[in-house]
Design an enzyme around this catalytic site. Structure first.
Site, short mmCIF file in Angstrom:
data_model
loop_
_atom_site.label_atom_id
_atom_site.label_comp_id
_atom_site.label_asym_id
_atom_site.label_seq_id
_atom_site.Cartn_x
_atom_site.Cartn_y
_atom_site.Cartn_z
N ASN A 148 0.81 -1.23 0.00
CA ASN A 148 0.00 0.00 0.00
C ASN A 148 0.84 1.27 0.00
OD1 ASN A 148 0.74 -0.59 2.70
ND2 ASN A 148 -0.88 0.73 3.45
N GLU A 246 4.11 -4.53 12.48
CA GLU A 246 3.15 -3.44 12.25
C GLU A 246 2.03 -4.03 11.41
OE1 GLU A 246 3.57 -0.60 13.68
OE2 GLU A 246 5.70 -0.40 14.07
N CYS A 280 -3.10 1.59 6.58
CA CYS A 280 -3.44 0.92 7.84
C CYS A 280 -4.08 1.89 8.83
CB CYS A 280 -2.18 0.32 8.45
SG CYS A 280 -0.84 1.51 8.60
N GLU A 453 8.13 1.58 16.07
CA GLU A 453 9.20 2.10 15.22
C GLU A 453 9.09 3.63 15.26
OE1 GLU A 453 9.20 0.06 11.39
OE2 GLU A 453 9.54 -1.86 12.36
P1 NAD Z 1 0.42 -9.20 3.59
O1 NAD Z 1 0.50 -9.60 5.01
O2 NAD Z 1 -0.34 -10.05 2.64
O3 NAD Z 1 1.89 -9.05 2.96
C1 NAD Z 1 2.87 -8.21 3.54
C2 NAD Z 1 4.24 -8.71 3.12
O4 NAD Z 1 4.45 -9.98 3.71
C3 NAD Z 1 4.39 -8.93 1.61
O5 NAD Z 1 5.69 -8.59 1.22
C4 NAD Z 1 4.17 -10.43 1.48
O6 NAD Z 1 4.79 -10.99 0.33
C5 NAD Z 1 4.85 -10.92 2.74
N1 NAD Z 1 4.44 -12.25 3.21
C6 NAD Z 1 3.27 -12.92 2.99
N2 NAD Z 1 3.31 -14.14 3.58
C7 NAD Z 1 4.50 -14.23 4.21
C8 NAD Z 1 5.12 -15.24 5.00
N3 NAD Z 1 4.53 -16.39 5.25
N4 NAD Z 1 6.36 -14.99 5.49
C9 NAD Z 1 6.98 -13.81 5.26
N5 NAD Z 1 6.44 -12.83 4.50
C10 NAD Z 1 5.22 -13.05 3.99
O7 NAD Z 1 -0.15 -7.70 3.60
P2 NAD Z 1 -0.53 -6.81 2.34
O8 NAD Z 1 -1.83 -7.30 1.77
O9 NAD Z 1 0.66 -6.64 1.47
O10 NAD Z 1 -0.76 -5.37 3.06
C11 NAD Z 1 -1.96 -4.99 3.63
C12 NAD Z 1 -1.95 -5.18 5.13
O11 NAD Z 1 -0.84 -4.48 5.69
C13 NAD Z 1 -3.18 -4.58 5.80
O12 NAD Z 1 -3.64 -5.47 6.79
C14 NAD Z 1 -2.66 -3.30 6.44
O13 NAD Z 1 -3.39 -2.85 7.55
C15 NAD Z 1 -1.28 -3.71 6.81
N6 NAD Z 1 -0.42 -2.54 6.99
C16 NAD Z 1 -0.04 -2.19 8.26
C17 NAD Z 1 0.75 -1.04 8.47
C18 NAD Z 1 1.17 -0.63 9.85
O14 NAD Z 1 2.08 0.19 9.96
N7 NAD Z 1 0.58 -1.14 10.91
C19 NAD Z 1 1.14 -0.27 7.37
C20 NAD Z 1 0.73 -0.66 6.10
C21 NAD Z 1 -0.05 -1.80 5.91
#
Ligand code: NAD
Length: 473
Positions: A148, A246, A280, A453
């Site tokens: 995102n 996060e 998020c 962070e």
């Molecule tokens: P996601 O969890 O699907 O993927 C995030 C990252 O993790 C990607 O690079 C993905 O390839 C990797 N990943 C997936 N499975 C993994 C595994 N088993 N081991 C290691 N890495 C793995 O999330 P998304 O769909 O890319 O992003 C959206 C989510 O992120 C939403 O829930 C949003 O709220 C959250 N988000 C949180 C913050 C925050 O600061 N709290 C900021 C931005 C987004």
């Protein structure tokens, strides 16, 4: 466009030669390929990072800070190019990519250059002895980021990690590889020692999991969904890896009748729909005091209807495309769920054009405890609910599994303080939203994450504190 991994200063394909197709969200058409890396590519990256890390940690902090500044300078010179890459990969408006994502990435590198230059540690005097704290880098660290805010979040981790003397292995989302690839090019251009920044593209369950599992990667900074965060934590815990998580959010915007209504309306619309609601921190639940509920809701829906959905490159566009067809299906699935839960959906249609566009949606008439109002949707969808008292507003705001952020709109100073204390979140904004100071702790409670962070919290995460006790008497 063909993306490569960046390992030990070289651009290389995946060991297997396998690639993934990237689809541009605003057209629905393929526009790039990226390496589908696996455990062998991660092993290669770990070897390169380990070989570089000690020498990097031995450089003076000022030199590491200079590298961060040099990267910021290059990003600044090429801001339009990076903004175009980010907008193409994510579907977000180009102006937002330029003014928020890339500007913030530049600020992250500059901020952590300054932070490490001015970092200081404690000393604790005893009778005849003194303790002082050394901060040592961790070694090789893994950085896993979502789609995102691709460069914004990657730079938020890379900058403090390298400034503290670590070597990094970064895995951006497979949906948004472009700015990470371009950042690797900048590391080479500014003369970063090979192996300090390594980039491994690929799927989460393959490349990401291999990073989490690798015994020589001593810390993982992960930003992404809560379910993925739980998997990462389960893999990292038995080997005592340092973890920063996060995760997701379902944030409340609380509007009291004494608020400046015009400002609250602006703030609630911005919080709900910036970046297509794919942040998020987005305020996806708007809670409004009952005495102003009808008036506020009507004006809110009018303002949301007026948001311009369209071509991301058009300067007037306010809402671009969603990240993927699958994600748009998931988001629209919540609209159908909302109807079955008794809600009325205002907007939410699909424009007749290619790409994964969707009109913003406001949902009224739902119970605040139903699934639509409590699960993370992560799209341009806001539910709006009335409340009768502060106690009820708090119960609704705190009544979800998430605890990332909240914004409170009121002119009553005492109430603002009471709410700031009682809201179960990591961050509260009062009469504003997403006003960010890079020094402050950033992170969530409950299912929104573990750890903080930002500022010294990032420097602490990417280092180990060592106490040294000297007896002199
Ligand atoms: P996601 O969890 O699907 O993927 C995030 C990252 O993790 C990607 O690079 C993905 O390839 C990797 N990943 C997936 N499975 C993994 C595994 N088993 N081991 C290691 N890495 C793995 O999330 P998304 O769909 O890319 O992003 C959206 C989510 O992120 C939403 O829930 C949003 O709220 C959250 N988000 C949180 C913050 C925050 O600061 N709290 C900021 C931005 C987004």
């Amino acid at each position: 466009m063909e993306h490569f991994n960046h390992i030990g200063g070289m651009d290389v394909p995946a060991h297997s030669g396998a690639t993934l197709e990237h689809i541009r969200p605003s057209t629905g058409q393929p526009d790039a390929r990226l390496p589908r890396s696996d455990v062998r590519d991660v092993q290669h990256a770990v070897e390169a990072a380990s070989a570089a890390q000690r020498a990097w940690a031995d450089r003076p902090a000022t030199e590491r800070a200079d590298l961060c500044d040099a990267i910021a300078d290059q990003l600044d010179k090429r801001i339009d190019e990076f903004a175009a890459l980010e907008s193409n990969d994510t579907g977000k408006p180009l102006t937002l990519a330029r003014n928020m994502d890339i500007s913030r990435a530049i600020a992250n590198f500059r901020f952590f250059a300054g932070a490490v230059r001015h970092d200081e540690t404690g000393a604790h005097e005893m009778h005849g002895a003194i303790n002082f704290t050394l901060r040592r880098p961790i070694g090789v660290v893994g950085l896993i980021t979502p789609w995102n805010l691709p460069l914004y979040l990657l730079s938020w981790k890379v900058a403090p990690a390298i400034a503290m003397g670590n070597a990094v292995i970064a895995k951006p989302s497979e949906l948004t590889p472009a700015t990470a690839t371009a950042l690797a090019g900048i590391f080479r251009e500014v003369g970063a020692p090979p192996g300090v920044f390594n980039l491994v593209h690929g799927l989460g369950g393959e490349a990401g999991q291999a990073i989490v599992d690798h015994p020589q990667i001593k810390a993982i900074s992960f930003t992404g969904g809560t379910a993925t965060g739980a998997r990462v934590a389960a893999s990292a815990a038995p080997v005592f890896k340092k973890l920063s998580l996060e995760l997701g959010g379902k944030n409340a915007t609380l509007v009291f009748s004494d608020a400046d209504l015009d400002a609250a309306l602006d703030g609630a619309v911005r919080a709900g729909f910036t970046n297509q609601g794919e942040i998020c921190l987005c305020g996806s639940r708007v809670l409004v005091e009952r005495s102003i509920y009808e008036r506020f809701t009507a004006a809110f829906i009018d303002r949301v209807r007026a948001l311009r959905v369209g071509e991301p490159s058009e300067p007037s566009t306010q809402v671009g495309a969603l990240i993927s067809e699958g994600h748009r299906e998931k988001v629209r699935g919540f609209l159908a769920l909302a109807v079955s839960e008794g809600g009325t959906v205002h907007g939410g249609g699909v424009p007749n054009r290619p790409g994964w566009f969707m009109e913003p949606a406001v949902i009224t008439g739902l119970s605040p405890t139903c699934r639509t109002a409590t699960e993370e949707i992560f799209g341009p969808v806001v539910t709006i609910h009335p409340f009768d008292s502060e106690v009820e507003a708090l119960a609704i705001a705190n009544g979800v599994r998430y605890g990332l952020s909240a914004s409170v709109w009121t002119s009553d100073l005492s109430r603002a303080h009471r709410m700031s204390v009682a809201l179960e979140v990591g961050m509260v904004w009062v009469n504003t939203w997403l006003l960010r100071d890079l020094r402050v702790p950033f992170g969530g409670v409950k299912d929104s994450g573990v750890g903080r962070e930002g500022g010294r919290h990032s420097l602490e995460f990417f280092s180990e504190s060592r106490n040294v006790c000297f007896r002199w008497r």
